[in-house]
Design an enzyme around this catalytic site. Structure first.
Site, short mmCIF file in Angstrom:
data_model
loop_
_atom_site.label_atom_id
_atom_site.label_comp_id
_atom_site.label_asym_id
_atom_site.label_seq_id
_atom_site.Cartn_x
_atom_site.Cartn_y
_atom_site.Cartn_z
N ASP A 9 22.41 -28.69 -32.70
CA ASP A 9 20.97 -28.53 -32.78
C ASP A 9 20.47 -29.64 -33.71
O ASP A 9 21.26 -30.21 -34.49
CB ASP A 9 20.70 -27.14 -33.36
CG ASP A 9 19.26 -26.93 -33.69
OD1 ASP A 9 18.43 -27.07 -32.80
OD2 ASP A 9 18.97 -26.64 -34.87
N ASP A 11 16.86 -29.97 -35.65
CA ASP A 11 16.12 -29.49 -36.84
C ASP A 11 16.91 -28.40 -37.55
O ASP A 11 17.19 -27.37 -36.96
CB ASP A 11 14.77 -28.89 -36.43
CG ASP A 11 13.88 -29.91 -35.76
OD1 ASP A 11 13.56 -30.91 -36.40
OD2 ASP A 11 13.51 -29.69 -34.59
N GLY A 46 14.13 -23.11 -33.59
CA GLY A 46 14.66 -23.25 -32.23
C GLY A 46 13.70 -22.84 -31.13
O GLY A 46 13.99 -23.00 -29.95
N ARG A 49 7.25 -25.24 -29.17
CA ARG A 49 5.99 -25.36 -29.93
C ARG A 49 4.99 -24.27 -29.57
O ARG A 49 4.42 -23.60 -30.44
CB ARG A 49 5.40 -26.75 -29.66
CG ARG A 49 4.34 -27.16 -30.68
CD ARG A 49 3.83 -28.57 -30.33
NE ARG A 49 4.93 -29.52 -30.19
CZ ARG A 49 4.86 -30.67 -29.51
NH1 ARG A 49 3.73 -31.01 -28.92
NH2 ARG A 49 5.92 -31.46 -29.41
N SER A 114 13.14 -29.56 -29.45
CA SER A 114 12.02 -30.41 -29.87
C SER A 114 11.72 -31.54 -28.90
O SER A 114 12.61 -32.25 -28.45
CB SER A 114 12.32 -31.00 -31.24
OG SER A 114 11.28 -31.90 -31.60
N ASN A 116 10.11 -33.97 -29.97
CA ASN A 116 10.11 -35.13 -30.87
C ASN A 116 11.52 -35.64 -31.18
O ASN A 116 11.70 -36.47 -32.07
CB ASN A 116 9.41 -34.76 -32.19
CG ASN A 116 7.92 -34.52 -32.00
OD1 ASN A 116 7.20 -35.41 -31.56
ND2 ASN A 116 7.45 -33.32 -32.29
N ASP A 168 21.17 -23.49 -36.49
CA ASP A 168 20.61 -22.86 -37.71
C ASP A 168 19.68 -21.71 -37.35
O ASP A 168 19.14 -21.06 -38.24
CB ASP A 168 19.83 -23.89 -38.55
CG ASP A 168 18.52 -24.27 -37.90
OD1 ASP A 168 18.52 -24.56 -36.67
OD2 ASP A 168 17.48 -24.26 -38.59
P1 B16 Z 1 8.46 -29.79 -31.24
P2 B16 Z 1 15.62 -27.41 -32.81
C1 B16 Z 1 13.03 -26.84 -32.68
O1 B16 Z 1 14.06 -27.77 -32.86
C2 B16 Z 1 12.52 -26.35 -34.02
O2 B16 Z 1 13.53 -25.61 -34.70
C3 B16 Z 1 11.32 -25.46 -33.79
O3 B16 Z 1 10.83 -25.02 -35.05
C4 B16 Z 1 10.24 -26.24 -33.02
O4 B16 Z 1 9.11 -25.44 -32.77
C5 B16 Z 1 10.85 -26.74 -31.72
O5 B16 Z 1 12.00 -27.54 -32.00
C6 B16 Z 1 9.87 -27.57 -30.91
O6 B16 Z 1 9.61 -28.75 -31.63
O7 B16 Z 1 7.17 -29.19 -31.63
O8 B16 Z 1 8.84 -31.01 -32.07
O9 B16 Z 1 8.59 -30.06 -29.76
O10 B16 Z 1 15.89 -26.53 -33.97
O11 B16 Z 1 15.87 -26.77 -31.46
O12 B16 Z 1 16.27 -28.78 -32.94
MG MG Z 2 17.22 -25.74 -35.47
#
Ligand code: B16
Ligand code: MG
Length: 212
Positions: A9, A11, A46, A49, A114, A116, A168
């Site tokens: 993962d 973030d 995880g 958005r 994400s 991003n 996480d």
């Molecule tokens: P974005 P992961 C997740 O990343 C984040 O944990 C989660 O808090 C967030 O809302 C989601 O990505 C979407 O992110 O807004 O940047 O598209 O933990 O799966 O790496």
């Molecule tokens: Mg994460």
């Protein structure tokens, strides 16, 4: 089952952008006069958005138009915070662990909700460090659905049963189990009862008996 690949993962595992998510949601919630704390933030780990926004707005009613604008506002704040990222944002422990896994012949991938992901990986100089990347742009269903990890495994050319997923988030652990992967928890997910393997830091994974 022999482990041949490790899916990480992003973030909260590879780097601490989870705190930037917290700050960006907190800023939106404060502007709207809605309570938001770290406990609630843990439920967003995880989660995509828009699904995260639904959790932030629980108990409040807004139009779809407002919600789309709020999601964009949060993402703009988040992306501003991402400007703080540099290669130093990834710990030495994490970089050394990725190098050691590659040295031992494992394939490594990112499995992140994400959108991003690629921006983040390029800011920290890790865009070319992985054999495969699956992210929010590749999937329709976010964690706890296993889709993102299934895409990552496919891109690695491996079966889920031959892959570990490091997460996480409770939602991410659930997704890993649902997809048939071996789940490994770090951070908040170490509070999850259903995981046998838990890490304090990423390099702890190198000690586990499922790796050679
Ligand atoms: P974005 P992961 C997740 O990343 C984040 O944990 C989660 O808090 C967030 O809302 C989601 O990505 C979407 O992110 O807004 O940047 O598209 O933990 O799966 O790496
Ligand atoms: Mg994460």
């Amino acid at each position: 089952m022999e482990i041949k690949g490790i899916i990480f993962d992003l973030d909260g595992v590879i780097l601490s952008t989870d705190d930037f998510h917290y700050q960006a949601w907190k800023s939106l919630a404060t502007r709207l006069g809605i309570p938001f704390d770290r406990e609630k933030n843990n439920r967003l780990r995880g989660v995509s958005r828009l699904a995260s926004l639904e959790i932030v707005l629980e108990g409040y009613h807004f139009s779809d138009e407002d919600k789309n604008a709020f999601a964009e506002e949060k993402n703009n704040t988040y992306r501003e915070l991402l400007n703080n990222l540099t290669p130093e944002s990834v710990s030495e422990d994490t970089r050394d662990t990725l190098d050691e896994l590659k040295r031992r012949g494992y394939k490594i991938a990112i499995g992140s909700s994400s959108k991003n992901t690629k921006l983040i990986l390029s800011r920290v100089g890790l865009l070319n460090a992985f054999d495969a990347i699956a992210d929010g742009e590749d999937i329709k269903k976010s964690k706890p659905d296993p889709e993102v990890f299934l895409v990552a495994a496919k891109r690695l050319g491996l079966n889920p049963t031959n892959c570990v997923v490091v997460e996480d988030a409770f939602a991410g652990i659930e997704a890993a189990i649902a997809g048939g992967f071996l789940p490994v928890a770090i951070g908040d997910a170490t509070n999850c009862q259903s995981v046998e393997y838990k890490l304090n830091k990423l390099s702890d994974i190198l000690m586990f008996d499922f790796l050679k």
